[in-house]
Design a protein around this motif. Structure first.
Motif, mmCIF file in Angstrom:
data_model
loop_
_atom_site.group_PDB
_atom_site.id
_atom_site.type_symbol
_atom_site.label_atom_id
_atom_site.label_comp_id
_atom_site.label_asym_id
_atom_site.label_seq_id
_atom_site.Cartn_x
_atom_site.Cartn_y
_atom_site.Cartn_z
ATOM 1 N N LEU A 151 90.395 -62.548 26.765
ATOM 2 C CA LEU A 151 90.586 -61.115 26.935
ATOM 3 C C LEU A 151 91.120 -60.486 25.660
ATOM 4 N N ARG A 152 90.937 -59.182 25.538
ATOM 5 C CA ARG A 152 91.593 -58.434 24.462
ATOM 6 C C ARG A 152 92.125 -57.129 25.037
ATOM 7 N N PRO A 153 93.265 -56.646 24.545
ATOM 8 C CA PRO A 153 93.836 -55.406 25.071
ATOM 9 C C PRO A 153 93.171 -54.166 24.475
ATOM 10 N N VAL A 154 93.078 -53.127 25.285
ATOM 11 C CA VAL A 154 92.594 -51.820 24.838
ATOM 12 C C VAL A 154 93.546 -50.760 25.391
ATOM 13 N N ALA A 155 93.993 -49.842 24.536
ATOM 14 C CA ALA A 155 94.857 -48.738 24.967
ATOM 15 C C ALA A 155 94.077 -47.425 24.873
ATOM 16 N N TYR A 156 94.234 -46.584 25.893
ATOM 17 C CA TYR A 156 93.612 -45.258 25.914
ATOM 18 C C TYR A 156 94.721 -44.214 25.771
ATOM 19 N N GLN A 157 94.537 -43.317 24.816
ATOM 20 C CA GLN A 157 95.558 -42.299 24.535
ATOM 21 C C GLN A 157 95.048 -40.922 24.923
ATOM 22 N N ASP A 158 95.837 -40.223 25.751
ATOM 23 C CA ASP A 158 95.518 -38.858 26.175
ATOM 24 C C ASP A 158 94.079 -38.731 26.678
#
Length: 517
Positions: A481-488
């Motif tokens: 797995l790899r992390p993904v961040a969503y901003q606004d």
């Protein structure tokens, strides 16, 4: 110009060295490409967590239902015996189901939401983070576990749980078993409405190299030798776009017996060591290969018990004749080092078998010339261990300081040392030294036997493994797995896993506070 015929892949009986049947042919570069592309195409179908969990459980059910046939095939190719293989099959199906349970729970997605807070300095935007699958995974099957670390093993189970299709490079020691089990996994995929391309299988050394270099392969898992694993690790790193390579390469698995422990239970420790080092004809990655035993009467009693138990062990068959030759040559080279003795001589037990044994040397000689005795600090695959007689726990610690990384380290302590009642703090000090060496520390037990459990860690500092991850238990899912961040990000565009109302009922952490889902 004529094209060279593909090399045949034979199933071989290790008990006789004779070919049983031609199972397949070695995969060409085009066939590897086709398998990887089929896996890549299958990715969207694995996005559904419900389907993934169903696939894993159906695979476990089919393996159980076909168990007698699978065990018969594996025994014919490995000589591991029905008893050992029955346990390995149960372990394999348990891991498949444990991964399915983890998929249902969803904690491995590590969902985190931090709401916007303009009062902070600097102001915090709305941030939402989870983990997504990397993509198709190459799995390199192990020789000594035709099920649990091969086609249906931990790498495959955890990759599928993560949502990653797999292409397995079969091990040449059990190609027929690999074909049989791969067919069951593909049938499980069809039964649960998934494309069969979620599990591919290729044979041949060249296919293994092509696989790790393929641009659509996103990660790899390997269990095998230091030499083979390091070559593939280097190939993975040398790609134009390097990929994670989670390799288990080799381990000495040192054992330290303190003077006080030997005085308390020398005979018990000696018998336990014999059972652990000869289990499965010494073909376990966690076999204790180096044992530090105190000098003096208590240590002598331990070696007497070890000698008696190992002498009663029958000769056994290794997985193939190449490994048998390497074992015989390896113990001969070690036995020829100055001062090394063989209370029970390991080596050839017959034309197709090997005899268990152990070697001894005063620890002081190794400490005086560590380069000259470096061979004793390398893994020797098979039923042999090296016993170093130490003059005290400080000397044992000095030997540990010369060791590379290991999967396990084992301590045998007295009752007082175990309870922390030792004024010198030997137990705590040895525990700290063992922790620096290994991924799993065993106290007053033996490292052979790796339980599939959430708290398990099967890995360790290099060369035990090439990463800090575990290959056993549901935590192994994290490798793919790899992390993904969503901003606004507008709510309507967010993945369901990150929406405010938590429609999937996932466990998550919101503004630092855990929510059970």
């Amino acid at each position: 110009m004529a094209t060279a015929a593909a090399a045949p892949v034979w199933s071989v009986d290790p008990r006789t060295g004779k070919r049983r049947e031609q199972v397949a042919v070695e995969a060409t570069a085009a066939e590897v490409d086709a398998a990887v592309r089929a896996a890549h195409t299958a990715r969207p179908a694995l996005a559904d967590r419900t389907a993934r969990a169903a696939l894993l459980r159906r695979a476990a059910d089919l393996l159980d239902a076909t168990g007698a046939r699978v065990i018969e095939a594996a025994d014919a190719e490995t000589a591991l015996g029905p008893g050992r293989l029955t346990g390995e099959l149960a372990r394999t199906t348990h891991q498949l189901r444990a991964c399915a349970d983890a998929v249902d729970e969803g904690a491995f997605l590590d969902v985190r939401i931090d709401h916007a807070d303009p009062s902070l300095t600097p102001p915090r935007p709305d941030l939402r983070r989870h983990k997504i699958p990397l993509g198709p995974v190459a799995v390199y099957a192990a020789s000594n576990f035709p099920l649990a670390f091969s086609v249906p093993g931990g790498d495959t189970a955890s990759a599928l749980a993560a949502g990653c299709p797999v292409v397995v490079k079969a091990h040449p020691d059990h190609p027929a078993t690999s074909e049989l089990v791969a067919a069951l996994l593909r049938r499980a995929a069809a039964d649960t409405g998934l494309p069969e391309g979620v599990v591919g299988l290729v044979h041949g050394f060249g296919a293994g190299v092509e696989l790790v270099r393929h641009p659509l392969i996103a990660a790899a898992g390997f269990t095998g030798s230091v030499r083979g694993g390091r070559a593939l690790f280097d190939a993975a790193a040398a790609r134009p776009h390097p990929i994670p390579f989670h390799g288990e390469l080799g381990s000495l698995n040192p054992v330290v017996v303190t003077e006080a422990a030997a005085a308390e239970r020398a005979e018990e420790i000696g018998a336990g060591l014999a059972a652990s080092m000869t289990l499965g004809t010494g073909q376990f990655c966690v076999k204790p290969g180096l044992v530090l035993v105190p000098e003096g009467p208590a240590g002598d009693r331990l070696l007497t018990a070890l000698t008696a138990a190992v002498s009663d062990t029958e000769a056994g068959v290794l997985l193939d004749h190449r490994m048998r030759d390497a074992f015989v040559d390896g113990v001969r080279a070690r036995a020829q080092l100055p001062g090394v003795q063989a209370p029970v001589t390991p080596g050839a037990g017959g034309e197709h078998t090997v005899a268990a044994g152990f070697l001894t040397l005063p620890a002081a000689r190794l400490l005086d010339d560590p380069d000259g005795y470096a061979l004793l600090l390398e893994e020797c695959f098979g039923p042999v261990t090296v016993v170093l007689r130490h003059a005290g726990d400080d000397a044992a610690g000095a030997v540990l300081a010369h060791l590379p990384g290991n999967l396990t380290a084992t301590l045998h302590l007295s009752a007082g040392e175990s309870a922390g009642a030792d004024p010198a703090g030997r137990g705590a000090r040895l525990l700290a030294e063992a922790t620096a060496l290994a991924g799993r520390v065993v106290v007053n037990g033996w490292p052979t036997g790796v339980a599939v459990a959430p708290a398990q860690h099967h890995g360790g500092p290099y060369p035990a493994t090439t990463s800090t991850a575990t290959s056993v238990g549901a935590t192994a899912i994290e490798r793919w797995l790899r992390p993904v961040a969503y901003q606004d990000t507008p709510p309507a565009l967010l993945p369901p896993e990150l929406r405010e109302e938590n429609p999937l009922g996932l466990p998550r952490r919101v503004d630092g506070r855990p929510e059970t889902g």
